[in-house]
Design an enzyme around this catalytic site. Sequence first.
Site, PDB file in Angstrom:
ATOM      1  N   CYS A  33      24.827  34.672 -50.421  1.00 28.89           N
ATOM      2  CA  CYS A  33      23.563  35.039 -49.764  1.00 28.89           C
ATOM      3  C   CYS A  33      22.639  35.810 -50.697  1.00 28.89           C
ATOM      4  CB  CYS A  33      23.826  35.902 -48.534  1.00 28.89           C
ATOM      5  SG  CYS A  33      24.959  35.165 -47.384  1.00 28.89           S
ATOM      6  N   CYS A 102      18.915  40.428 -43.421  1.00 31.45           N
ATOM      7  CA  CYS A 102      19.732  39.919 -44.522  1.00 31.45           C
ATOM      8  C   CYS A 102      20.016  40.968 -45.587  1.00 31.45           C
ATOM      9  CB  CYS A 102      19.065  38.715 -45.154  1.00 31.45           C
ATOM     10  SG  CYS A 102      18.775  37.425 -43.962  1.00 31.45           S
TER      11      CYS A 102
END
Lengths: 124, 390
Positions: A33, A102
């Site tokens: 990620c 995130c």
Amino acid sequence: MYSQQVIDHFNNPRNQGRMENPDGVGKVGNPVCGDVMYIYIKVKDDVIQDISWETMGCAAAIATSSMISELAKGKTLDEAEKITRGDVADALQGLPSVKMHCSNLAADGLRKAIEDYRNRRGMA
Amino acid sequence: MRQVYLDHSATSAVDPRVIEVMMPFFDVRYGNASSLHTMGQEANRALEDARKTVAQKLHCTPEEIIFTSGGTESNNAAFKGAAFTRLRKGKKGHIITSTIEHDCVLNTCQWLESLGFSVTYLPVDNYGLVSPESLEDAITGDTILVSIMHANNEIGTIQDIRELAHIAHERDVLFHTDAVQSVTKVPVDVQEIGVDLLSVSSHKIHGPKGVGCLYVKKGTTVDPLLHGGGHEKGFRSGTENIPGIVGFSEALAIGEEERPREMPRIERLRDELIDGVSIIENSWLNGHPKRRLPINAHFCFRFIEGESLVLRLSGKGIYASTGSACSSKSLKPSHVLLAIGLPPEDAHSSLRLTLGRDNTEGDIQYTLKVLPEVVTDLRKISPFKASFQE
């Protein structure tokens, strides 16, 4: 897109570095990620005496790591555990909405470090 | 502090010579090219002169140039135009493109898929090249359009458009190429490469923003996107942006005239940059070593994230961009880097440096001094030093 506080913590990160013999470590995120955070704590009498961190990630990830180290230092574990993602973002004068979920991992990282400390002490 | 602009594939400064030719069209020669009076006719003359210049530089006839608002519109017009022509006959169809196209192509394709068109996204190899065989295999009796970009905006890889267009034409399929990144950097001759449709943007070539063109080969039928007063021979209605169009044609003329001496100069600077960066550990060049835009250098620096790199460089006066879209609206790693086979963790660590007319030897020296320091600083912060296993 970033507040002055974010840019300041990104350019001048506080309490950055790997810790020798930490009492607890919290690892969050995933290289896939793009954001990974390691939070290290030293605890004495239930108080976070020292905290440091290592982060691979965007400016938001680095700034939140830096900010949580300032927010948590000197706090009791019970107090530190209550710091939320929102608290970190607020202390940084806000984060862009795409980064809120995130890259805003620091509060999770700190909680994991506290959990790790308690596990090691058989307190969990 | 020294300012070094290394983001010319994002946009470029308007050349002062371009600004000069544009200026009268804002407040002195501001007529509408459709007006019958002298001022209108003056504007119309400027418009048609610009069209002649653009046509000459792209090696086609003026009638084959449609002025648009830029690359995104030109690409949309090509795809949707071909699709609308088909829909008007009551049919859907099949479109072929590649996995590394610009978002304005990929998102147009996805929208056309929602209308019932089918789209094949051709894969690329590790350099970003489309294989002619894969195109040949993908064409069906129902294929209405093939579109493969000339040069990639991220990694700079240049396709052999001539060969790909030839394959499409052997099967009587229209061929479009997005030449937004390649025009004025490498030769673009629509006859030589044999395309039916080609997109160009002005602001990538030291011209103004908001203007560009679509080359439409004579005899090619694509329906218009914009209906209205019938401007651009009915293909693109809307009062013509004369200052922009005049500026665009001047920028293209200058870019083409100067290309033979300017691009080798820029390429040498670019090569110096690549050589200098290659000594940094755990880093590498993405894209093709030879078949790439002379202005493009694209790297990965493992264990750090592209956005941080761009922002730290920006703090030192160096303006670059990242392939990792983390910097902008989405957090997904670049589709181009995934398509050339990079794992996501490496795709996040990319940096694109694109040179232009204003860059000097001093800029490169400064960048080669600052970049390794910034990479070292960010790796110091990163939990990963030598592998992702730590």
